[in-house]
Design an enzyme around this catalytic site. Structure first.
Site, PDB file in Angstrom:
ATOM      1  N   GLY A 138       1.237  -0.615   0.030  1.00 45.03           N
ATOM      2  CA  GLY A 138      -0.043  -0.602  -0.133  1.00 45.03           C
ATOM      3  C   GLY A 138       0.686   0.972   0.019  1.00 45.03           C
ATOM      4  CG  PHE A 139       0.412   6.492   0.007  1.00 51.67           C
ATOM      5  CD1 PHE A 139       1.807   6.571  -0.740  1.00 51.67           C
ATOM      6  CD2 PHE A 139      -0.551   7.391   0.768  1.00 51.67           C
ATOM      7  CE1 PHE A 139       1.841   8.271  -1.050  1.00 51.67           C
ATOM      8  CE2 PHE A 139       0.197   8.771   1.107  1.00 51.67           C
ATOM      9  CZ  PHE A 139       0.692   8.701   0.732  1.00 51.67           C
ATOM     10  CB  ILE A 140       1.460   4.790   4.992  1.00 55.16           C
ATOM     11  CG1 ILE A 140       0.490   6.013   4.042  1.00 55.16           C
ATOM     12  CG2 ILE A 140       2.139   4.838   6.134  1.00 55.16           C
ATOM     13  CD1 ILE A 140      -0.594   6.334   5.003  1.00 55.16           C
ATOM     14  CE1 TYR A 153      -9.856   3.872   7.009  1.00 54.96           C
ATOM     15  CE2 TYR A 153     -10.453   6.239   7.603  1.00 54.96           C
ATOM     16  CZ  TYR A 153      -9.863   5.081   7.328  1.00 54.96           C
ATOM     17  OH  TYR A 153      -8.509   5.659   7.332  1.00 54.96           O
ATOM     18  CE  LYS A 209      -7.887   2.506   9.069  1.00 54.00           C
ATOM     19  NZ  LYS A 209      -7.052   1.451   9.861  1.00 54.00           N
TER      20      LYS A 209
HETATM   21  N1  LIG Z   1      -3.793   8.340   3.324  1.00 50.56           N
HETATM   22  C1  LIG Z   1      -3.424   8.894   4.149  1.00 50.56           C
HETATM   23  O1  LIG Z   1      -4.725   9.723   4.241  1.00 50.56           O
HETATM   24  C2  LIG Z   1      -4.537   7.567   5.827  1.00 50.56           C
HETATM   25  C3  LIG Z   1      -5.084   8.581   6.847  1.00 50.56           C
HETATM   26  C4  LIG Z   1      -5.649   8.028   8.098  1.00 50.56           C
HETATM   27  C5  LIG Z   1      -4.988   6.638   8.040  1.00 50.56           C
HETATM   28  N2  LIG Z   1      -4.808   5.751   6.923  1.00 50.56           N
HETATM   29  C6  LIG Z   1      -4.275   4.697   7.588  1.00 50.56           C
HETATM   30  O2  LIG Z   1      -3.134   4.346   6.826  1.00 50.56           O
HETATM   31  C7  LIG Z   1      -2.971   3.006   6.611  1.00 50.56           C
HETATM   32  C8  LIG Z   1      -2.281   2.758   5.500  1.00 50.56           C
HETATM   33  O3  LIG Z   1      -3.289   3.463   4.424  1.00 50.56           O
HETATM   34  P1  LIG Z   1      -2.635   3.421   2.543  1.00 50.56           P
HETATM   35  O4  LIG Z   1      -2.916   5.191   2.285  1.00 50.56           O
HETATM   36  O5  LIG Z   1      -1.103   2.975   2.714  1.00 50.56           O
HETATM   37  O6  LIG Z   1      -3.952   3.167   2.093  1.00 50.56           O
HETATM   38  P2  LIG Z   1      -3.236   1.831   0.626  1.00 50.56           P
HETATM   39  O7  LIG Z   1      -5.372   1.378   0.359  1.00 50.56           O
HETATM   40  O8  LIG Z   1      -2.920   2.475  -0.231  1.00 50.56           O
HETATM   41  O9  LIG Z   1      -2.568   0.799   1.794  1.00 50.56           O
HETATM   42  C9  LIG Z   1      -3.584  -0.326   1.902  1.00 50.56           C
HETATM   43  C10 LIG Z   1      -2.977  -2.214   1.567  1.00 50.56           C
HETATM   44  O10 LIG Z   1      -3.784  -2.249   2.549  1.00 50.56           O
HETATM   45  C11 LIG Z   1      -4.111  -4.030   2.160  1.00 50.56           C
HETATM   46  N3  LIG Z   1      -4.877  -4.565   2.677  1.00 50.56           N
HETATM   47  C12 LIG Z   1      -6.119  -4.492   2.452  1.00 50.56           C
HETATM   48  N4  LIG Z   1      -7.518  -5.011   3.444  1.00 50.56           N
HETATM   49  C13 LIG Z   1      -6.522  -6.368   3.440  1.00 50.56           C
HETATM   50  C14 LIG Z   1      -7.504  -7.385   4.022  1.00 50.56           C
HETATM   51  N5  LIG Z   1      -7.775  -7.726   4.149  1.00 50.56           N
HETATM   52  N6  LIG Z   1      -5.976  -8.270   4.308  1.00 50.56           N
HETATM   53  C15 LIG Z   1      -4.415  -7.976   3.727  1.00 50.56           C
HETATM   54  N7  LIG Z   1      -4.194  -6.617   2.904  1.00 50.56           N
HETATM   55  C16 LIG Z   1      -4.964  -5.503   2.878  1.00 50.56           C
HETATM   56  C17 LIG Z   1      -4.446  -3.377   0.630  1.00 50.56           C
HETATM   57  O11 LIG Z   1      -4.111  -4.623  -0.833  1.00 50.56           O
HETATM   58  C18 LIG Z   1      -3.066  -2.296   0.486  1.00 50.56           C
HETATM   59  O12 LIG Z   1      -2.711  -2.394  -0.226  1.00 50.56           O
HETATM   60  C19 LIG Z   1      -4.452   2.807   6.748  1.00 50.56           C
HETATM   61  O13 LIG Z   1      -4.997   1.690   7.725  1.00 50.56           O
HETATM   62  C20 LIG Z   1      -5.491   3.732   6.182  1.00 50.56           C
HETATM   63  O14 LIG Z   1      -6.716   4.018   7.460  1.00 50.56           O
HETATM   64  C21 LIG Z   1      -4.291   6.992   6.008  1.00 50.56           C
END
Ligand SMILES: NC(=O)c1ccc[n+]([C@@H]2O[C@H](COP(=O)([O-])OP(=O)(O)OC[C@H]3O[C@@H](n4cnc5c(N)ncnc54)[C@H](O)[C@@H]3O)[C@@H](O)[C@H]2O)c1
Length: 329
Positions: free
Chosen positions: A10-12, A152, A156
């Site tokens: 994923g992104f982060i 969502y 969380k």
């Molecule tokens: N990007 C933001 O601005 C932001 C803000 C607040 C919180 N978050 C939290 O940070 C975390 C990372 O977010 P992100 O932006 O990298 O999102 P993202 O969607 O790019 O990454 C999440 C990854 O988790 C994997 N995934 C999802 N459900 C799954 C499951 N059940 N089993 C296995 N893999 C699974 C997906 O394939 C994806 O690659 C998340 O928990 C998100 O809620 C992100």
């Protein structure tokens, strides 16, 4: 330190894994490669991580508890950073069930892994949207958070509560971070910056909600993952209060940029970097959206002596350079 990162493609998760690998730390990544957005982007991120010989990847869903336990034991993992989730505020209105599956049941699975494998520090990603309809700003960790506006954020908040219970029952050191609108290269295609830049370069118009009169605390991903890295080496410990009561080894930490930026100013910074005027559809506020987010990060700074500070102009510029290069191939 041996770290398991959930959501590593994923992104982060990608940025965090890369940073840890660059620091010489062994990283085991797991990701279910869900199709919420373009899987090619996830595969390309994963290819970069796989070029490090101290990285191993497992394509697994969070619900596969037994398999994750096996991976953790085999690799002597001591720290888990749990980032995998069904992300996205707006999609949770259309498809709430996938949030229950990944964010509640999936997080429960990771808590079980942490308990069974006696993990030394579990760090879990929550969101600024748990502050819901709060209007007292900046948001601070001990503020009440019982007014979530979307499924969502409700999932969380449920994860946060389960983390507290597991930390108290099984004495697992758990850090929950609340992220504030993270952006940067390799970002998510469903997020505003990605959508705005893609539309602008295709000469299409963008939807601007609440007429652009919204504020977000935009956090540059490089700053965010550095904060996570530093937090990973300061697990919370069980503390005795003066009345003899023990507080569980649990903490919640905001990670934001401590600044609120108006959406219209954010768009102007994109226009300036692209040197063009973007066509805009000014719209009403969307269901489930909040008017503003703004983080108080004093607790973060007290703990690790660092807090995000990269300005949106710089972050937007780096995102656009990456976007143009990635999509030119
Ligand atoms: N990007 C933001 O601005 C932001 C803000 C607040 C919180 N978050 C939290 O940070 C975390 C990372 O977010 P992100 O932006 O990298 O999102 P993202 O969607 O790019 O990454 C999440 C990854 O988790 C994997 N995934 C999802 N459900 C799954 C499951 N059940 N089993 C296995 N893999 C699974 C997906 O394939 C994806 O690659 C998340 O928990 C998100 O809620 C992100």
């Amino acid at each position: 330190m041996k770290v398991l990162v959930t959501g590593s493609a994923g992104f982060i998760g990608f940025h965090l894994s890369k940073l840890l690998l660059e620091k010489g730390i062994t990283v085991i990544g797991i990701d279910g490669m869900t199709d919420y957005y373009d899987i090619k982007l996830k595969e390309d991120r994963n290819k970069i991580l796989e070029s490090y010989d101290h990285f191993t990847f497992h394509r697994n869903m969070l619900s596969d508890t037994e398999k994750i336990i096996e991976i953790v034991k085999k690799n002597n993992v001591d720290t888990i950073v749990h980032l995998a989730a069904q992300a996205g505020v707006r999609y949770s209105i259309e498809n709430p069930k996938s949030y229950i599956d990944s964010n509640i049941y999936g997080s429960f699975s990771i808590l079980e892994v942490a308990r069974i494998c006696s993990i030394e520090h579990l760090l879990c990603a929550s969101t600024s949207s748990v502050y819901g309809s709060n209007v007292d700003m900046p948001f601070i960790e001990n503020q009440r958070t019982d007014s979530q506006l979307t499924i969502y954020s409700a999932t969380k908040k449920s994860m946060e509560s389960m983390c507290h219970a597991y930390s108290d029952l099984w004495k697992i050191p758990i850090t929950v971070f609340r992220f504030f609108t993270v952006y940067g290269p390799w970002g998510r295609p469903d997020m505003a910056l990605f959508k705005f830049v893609r539309s602008a370069l295709n000469n299409e118009s963008i939807d601007v909600y609440n007429n652009g009169n919204m504020f977000r605390d935009f956090t540059y991903v490089k700053d965010l993952v550095e904060a996570i890295r530093l937090l990973s080496s300061v697990p919370p410990s069980e503390e005795m209060e003066s009345d003899g009561y023990f507080l569980s080894p649990y903490r919640i930490i905001n990670i934001g940029n401590s600044t609120k930026v108006k959406l219209n100013d954010f768009i102007q910074a994109i226009e300036k970097k692209l040197d063009l005027k973007i066509k805009k559809n000014f719209m009403e506020m969307q269901k489930g959206d909040v008017h503003a987010t703004w983080a108080d990060c004093s607790e973060l700074e007290n703990l690790i002596g660092f807090k995000p500070s990269i300005k949106v102009e710089e972050g937007i510029s780096e995102f656009i350079d990456w976007y143009k290069e990635y999509y030119s191939n």
